[in-house]
Design a protein around this motif. Structure first.
Motif, PDB file in Angstrom:
ATOM      1  N   LEU A 400       0.857  -1.308   0.001  1.00  0.00           N
ATOM      2  CA  LEU A 400       0.195   0.005   0.042  1.00  0.00           C
ATOM      3  C   LEU A 400       0.949   1.331  -0.140  1.00  0.00           C
ATOM      4  O   LEU A 400       0.596   2.062  -0.495  1.00  0.00           O
ATOM      5  N   ARG A 401       1.978   1.292   0.706  1.00  0.00           N
ATOM      6  CA  ARG A 401       2.910   2.343   0.723  1.00  0.00           C
ATOM      7  C   ARG A 401       3.320   2.660  -0.775  1.00  0.00           C
ATOM      8  O   ARG A 401       3.462   3.758  -1.128  1.00  0.00           O
ATOM      9  N   ALA A 402       3.874   1.687  -1.432  1.00  0.00           N
ATOM     10  CA  ALA A 402       4.386   1.560  -2.729  1.00  0.00           C
ATOM     11  C   ALA A 402       3.380   2.168  -3.718  1.00  0.00           C
ATOM     12  O   ALA A 402       3.298   2.989  -4.596  1.00  0.00           O
ATOM     13  N   LEU A 403       2.021   1.633  -3.407  1.00  0.00           N
ATOM     14  CA  LEU A 403       0.688   1.785  -4.264  1.00  0.00           C
ATOM     15  C   LEU A 403       0.346   3.374  -4.407  1.00  0.00           C
ATOM     16  O   LEU A 403       0.074   3.870  -5.263  1.00  0.00           O
ATOM     17  N   CYS A 404       0.532   3.936  -3.175  1.00  0.00           N
ATOM     18  CA  CYS A 404      -0.016   5.376  -2.981  1.00  0.00           C
ATOM     19  C   CYS A 404       1.271   6.256  -3.007  1.00  0.00           C
ATOM     20  O   CYS A 404       0.878   7.498  -2.966  1.00  0.00           O
ATOM     21  N   GLY A 405       2.465   5.899  -3.049  1.00  0.00           N
ATOM     22  CA  GLY A 405       3.488   6.701  -3.082  1.00  0.00           C
ATOM     23  C   GLY A 405       3.699   7.480  -1.571  1.00  0.00           C
ATOM     24  O   GLY A 405       4.139   8.783  -1.770  1.00  0.00           O
ATOM     25  N   LEU A 406       3.302   6.818  -0.797  1.00  0.00           N
ATOM     26  CA  LEU A 406       3.751   7.204   0.437  1.00  0.00           C
ATOM     27  C   LEU A 406       5.208   7.208   1.187  1.00  0.00           C
ATOM     28  O   LEU A 406       5.817   6.273   0.872  1.00  0.00           O
ATOM     29  N   GLU A 407       5.376   8.186   2.155  1.00  0.00           N
ATOM     30  CA  GLU A 407       6.881   8.127   2.399  1.00  0.00           C
ATOM     31  C   GLU A 407       6.977   7.235   3.642  1.00  0.00           C
ATOM     32  O   GLU A 407       7.985   6.594   3.968  1.00  0.00           O
ATOM     33  N   VAL A 408       6.020   6.778   4.230  1.00  0.00           N
ATOM     34  CA  VAL A 408       6.233   5.756   5.487  1.00  0.00           C
ATOM     35  C   VAL A 408       4.952   4.878   5.165  1.00  0.00           C
ATOM     36  O   VAL A 408       4.138   4.797   4.731  1.00  0.00           O
ATOM     37  N   GLY A 503      -3.303  23.095   8.271  1.00  0.00           N
ATOM     38  CA  GLY A 503      -2.092  23.047   8.770  1.00  0.00           C
ATOM     39  C   GLY A 503      -1.682  21.504   8.601  1.00  0.00           C
ATOM     40  O   GLY A 503      -0.739  21.040   9.055  1.00  0.00           O
ATOM     41  N   PHE A 504      -2.557  20.704   7.952  1.00  0.00           N
ATOM     42  CA  PHE A 504      -2.222  19.392   7.636  1.00  0.00           C
ATOM     43  C   PHE A 504      -1.828  18.741   6.166  1.00  0.00           C
ATOM     44  O   PHE A 504      -2.281  17.837   5.568  1.00  0.00           O
ATOM     45  N   ALA A 505      -1.163  19.870   5.782  1.00  0.00           N
ATOM     46  CA  ALA A 505      -0.798  19.447   4.339  1.00  0.00           C
ATOM     47  C   ALA A 505       0.068  18.408   4.035  1.00  0.00           C
ATOM     48  O   ALA A 505       0.118  17.888   2.629  1.00  0.00           O
ATOM     49  N   ASP A 506       0.807  17.865   5.031  1.00  0.00           N
ATOM     50  CA  ASP A 506       1.748  16.857   4.975  1.00  0.00           C
ATOM     51  C   ASP A 506       0.683  15.425   5.144  1.00  0.00           C
ATOM     52  O   ASP A 506       1.464  14.302   4.838  1.00  0.00           O
ATOM     53  N   VAL A 507      -0.354  15.435   5.522  1.00  0.00           N
ATOM     54  CA  VAL A 507      -0.937  14.166   5.501  1.00  0.00           C
ATOM     55  C   VAL A 507      -1.847  13.701   4.269  1.00  0.00           C
ATOM     56  O   VAL A 507      -2.573  14.531   3.606  1.00  0.00           O
ATOM     57  N   PRO A 508      -1.229  12.583   3.601  1.00  0.00           N
ATOM     58  CA  PRO A 508      -1.789  12.208   2.274  1.00  0.00           C
ATOM     59  C   PRO A 508      -3.200  11.726   2.334  1.00  0.00           C
ATOM     60  O   PRO A 508      -3.755  11.165   3.259  1.00  0.00           O
ATOM     61  N   VAL A 509      -4.089  11.993   1.366  1.00  0.00           N
ATOM     62  CA  VAL A 509      -5.302  11.761   1.009  1.00  0.00           C
ATOM     63  C   VAL A 509      -5.675  10.875  -0.318  1.00  0.00           C
ATOM     64  O   VAL A 509      -5.224  11.232  -1.060  1.00  0.00           O
ATOM     65  N   VAL A 510      -6.386   9.837  -0.116  1.00  0.00           N
ATOM     66  CA  VAL A 510      -6.813   8.923  -1.274  1.00  0.00           C
ATOM     67  C   VAL A 510      -8.213   8.633  -1.099  1.00  0.00           C
ATOM     68  O   VAL A 510      -8.782   8.753   0.025  1.00  0.00           O
ATOM     69  N   THR A 518     -11.433   1.981  -8.193  1.00  0.00           N
ATOM     70  CA  THR A 518     -10.460   3.122  -8.580  1.00  0.00           C
ATOM     71  C   THR A 518      -9.788   4.041  -7.247  1.00  0.00           C
ATOM     72  O   THR A 518     -10.555   4.432  -6.398  1.00  0.00           O
ATOM     73  N   ILE A 519      -8.415   3.718  -7.371  1.00  0.00           N
ATOM     74  CA  ILE A 519      -7.886   4.500  -6.321  1.00  0.00           C
ATOM     75  C   ILE A 519      -7.466   6.026  -6.939  1.00  0.00           C
ATOM     76  O   ILE A 519      -7.002   6.313  -8.008  1.00  0.00           O
ATOM     77  N   VAL A 520      -7.968   7.179  -6.118  1.00  0.00           N
ATOM     78  CA  VAL A 520      -8.120   8.470  -6.821  1.00  0.00           C
ATOM     79  C   VAL A 520      -7.039   9.171  -5.764  1.00  0.00           C
ATOM     80  O   VAL A 520      -7.025   9.084  -4.656  1.00  0.00           O
ATOM     81  N   PHE A 521      -6.324   9.830  -6.411  1.00  0.00           N
ATOM     82  CA  PHE A 521      -5.136  10.812  -5.525  1.00  0.00           C
ATOM     83  C   PHE A 521      -5.626  12.084  -5.217  1.00  0.00           C
ATOM     84  O   PHE A 521      -6.584  12.610  -6.087  1.00  0.00           O
ATOM     85  N   ASP A 522      -5.148  12.902  -4.307  1.00  0.00           N
ATOM     86  CA  ASP A 522      -5.314  14.259  -3.965  1.00  0.00           C
ATOM     87  C   ASP A 522      -4.367  15.373  -4.572  1.00  0.00           C
ATOM     88  O   ASP A 522      -4.218  16.345  -4.358  1.00  0.00           O
TER      89      ASP A 522
END
Length: 620
Positions: A400-408, A503-510, A518-522
């Motif tokens: 899932l980390r790789a799928l969504c391009g997450l840092e952690v 101020g939560f710009a660093d939290v990823p949303v899908v 279908t996975i949709v990115f922000d």
């Protein structure tokens, strides 16, 4: 489905996930299997799905082979069907004369091939059973191994402590032989005879017929027939007392007390004399649990859970399970109650012709049997949930980390969904997954207040996200590693906008759009549609499904509560304030009705006359 339609269904994945050649191979495999499905005859029969190595991975039966198998290749199929279809490379079939022949053949082929995606009873057999050996002087002991030599088996017993109580009681009551080797003639009995724990059949101290009577009584005891045994012990106790054999009388008294203790813990009685089984199935694809409850002479004598993994639907899987289960069962009930619609006529015919038993099969909708079946279903449901929580999701989280391009790795995932009915009862659900498993302590519901009856899912999402993460910020709570939105680009953008503002710009949303998963990115990344067997996608689907379940439940609760207020305010003397007192005191109107007028008046702080009016109106 033409080429364009197929590409719309499987989509192109990023280069990191799949190459163009792999997609082309999947497309060719799909089209080949689909073409084969459409060429099947309309006759009844059995079909076998095979993977690329030629291994049979699923066996099914059909009234019409073409119609049934073609359904696997329809668009908008559910996730578990899509996951199975992606592995199909070839389809074989066998035509039968009728549905019943297909049922029997399907069962035989499942036993022959042990297909990966059919239910198999391998897990249930791990429960211990009690064995009565097939000998002139049988032994009775605990085992997990079934040997087809004429021995009798009772169980299975999920509670090994209870099983040991039965064995201890049998040992105290009947003093059976205990030698581990086949019995041979001896001149002198062993130590067990001298301490009263064996009747020494090896030395001729007891005849075969006398020993057999003890075995018959044990059979009755293990089948729930304890009354006769209790009466006999009482008679023996009274006789020993009359003859002033007080030590023997005390021994019989202790045996009787032990038997009554086991009987009380073992059985729930409903005062009927029929033999019934209840079978309930629960599935969280691909996990499946079947709960069996056995009633003999109106008493609950056995409960067991059978676990498997399968991609069949509930009705197919339950039917396969019942055939396997009763083929190996010692006792077959007169009535069988099931949680899902199965072909009752076919399974009853199978019982009659193959197992020589007449069994009626029902799906109860109300009454005693419905309540017992619901209890079995609750046991199965809880077992599936426990299995889900215990799964190791380390690999899936990394995918899932790789799928969504997450840092952690997303150890904490929070998900949102909106439920409403024509602009009314709008509610948002927040659910939490920790390490890929549900974390109910982190669930929250938000009654949406900002819409004033407008139908605006984006606005509802903005309010829920704002309320949640301003609190996280103010109380310094843990930030999620990923936020999942049940919806498409619009809902994701609404959540992203709020998060950036607070101020939560660093939290990823899908987002996860349900129609094609279908996975949709922000951001400006294109949508992706992973293979349904992708472990990362599996976690997202689990989060989304739990969001939806939780939001829908909250919406229904709000509608029910409002209906309760309307009902209360129709009673003379009850207005808005009094109805609020009643609803804040009792969980539901049903709970209030179970109380007396005096109790309602006292607990809710309302006049006694008003409480009497309420009961009079509700009990009309």
């Amino acid at each position: 489905m033409d080429s364009n339609a197929f590409e719309a269904e499987v989509s192109w994945l990023t280069d990191r996930q799949q190459t163009a050649d792999e997609v082309r191979c999947r497309k060719e495999r799909f089209e080949k299997a689909k073409s084969k499905a459409h060429s099947l005859p309309l006759n009844p029969g059995v079909y076998m799905h095979k993977d690329e190595s030629g291994t049979v991975i699923y066996v099914g039966k059909a009234k019409s082979l073409r119609k049934r198998v073609s359904q696997y290749f329809l668009p908008n199929r559910d996730r578990k069907t899509a996951a199975l279809v992606e592995k199909i490379c070839d389809i074989e079939y066998i035509i039968t004369g009728n549905d019943y022949e297909a049922l029997v053949l399907e069962n035989n082929l499942i036993k022959k091939y042990s297909p990966h995606y059919n239910i198999m009873l391998k897990d249930g057999k791990s429960y211990p059973v009690i064995r009565i050996t097939h000998e002139d002087f049988p032994k009775v002991f605990r085992t997990r191994r079934i040997i087809r030599d004429g021995s009798e088996y009772f169980g299975p017993y999920p509670d090994s402590g209870r099983l040991q109580e039965y064995l201890d009681l049998i040992d105290r009551l009947f003093s059976l032989r205990k030698c581990s080797t086949p019995m041979r003639k001896r001149e002198n009995p062993c130590l067990y005879y001298h301490i009263g724990r064996c009747q020494a059949p090896c030395c001729g101290k007891i005849t075969k017929d006398e020993y057999g009577k003890s075995i018959d009584r044990i059979r009755k005891f293990l089948s729930g027939g304890n009354t006769e045994l209790e009466n006999q012990l009482k008679e023996e106790m009274m006789l020993a007392s009359k003859e002033m054999k007080y030590e023997l009388a005390a021994k019989k008294r202790d045996m009787l007390a032990a038997l009554q203790s086991v009987s009380k813990a073992q059985m729930v009685e409903d005062f009927s004399n029929d033999n019934r089984d209840y079978a309930a199935i629960e599935m969280r694809s691909p996990l499946c649990t079947v709960s069996i409850m056995q009633y003999r002479d109106g008493k609950l004598i056995g409960r067991a859970l059978y676990r498997a993994q399968t991609f069949g639907d509930e009705s197919e899987t339950l039917l396969n399970f019942l055939m396997q289960y009763y083929e190996e069962a010692k006792e077959i009930p007169q009535q069988l109650f099931v949680s899902h619609e199965v072909d009752s006529e076919l399974i009853s015919r199978y019982f009659s012709e193959f197992l020589k038993r007449d069994v009626t099969v029902h799906v109860p909708k109300e009454g005693r049997d419905f309540r017992i079946l619901r209890m079995a279903g609750e046991n199965a449901s809880r077992d599936v949930e426990r299995r889900l929580k215990s799964r190791d999701n380390t690999e899936g989280l990394e995918v899932l980390r790789a799928l969504c391009g997450l840092e952690v790795i997303p150890e904490l995932i929070e998900g949102f969904d909106i439920a409403q009915l024509s602009g009314k009862y709008t509610v948002a659900s927040l659910i939490s997954f920790v390490n890929g498993n549900p974390n109910p302590a982190g669930y929250r519901r938000f009654n949406i207040r900002s819409l004033n009856g407008a139908i605006d899912d984006y606005g509802a999402m903005r309010e829920a996200v704002f309320r949640r993460y301003t609190r996280v910020m103010e109380e310094n709570l843990q930030r999620p590693d990923l936020i999942l939105i049940d919806g498409g680009k619009g809902q994701v953008n609404a959540a992203r906008q709020v998060l950036d503002e607070i101020g939560f710009a660093d939290v990823p949303v899908v987002g996860l759009a349900e129609k094609y998963e279908t996975i949709v990115f922000d951001d400006d990344r294109p949508d992706i549609r992973p293979d349904h067997s992708n472990e990362g996608l599996r976690i997202l689907i689990a989060v989304r499904d739990e969001c939806h379940r939780f939001a829908t439940g909250a919406n229904q609760a709000m509608r029910s509560r409002e209906a309760s207020f309307h009902l209360l305010e129709s009673v003379p003397g009850i207005g808005k304030k009094v109805s609020e007192k009643i609803m804040n005191t009792f969980a539901s109107i049903e709970e209030a009705v179970q109380c007396s007028a005096e109790e309602i008046s006292s607990r809710a702080g309302i006049p006694l006359k008003t409480a009497k009016n309420l009961l009079s109106r509700l009990k009309m």
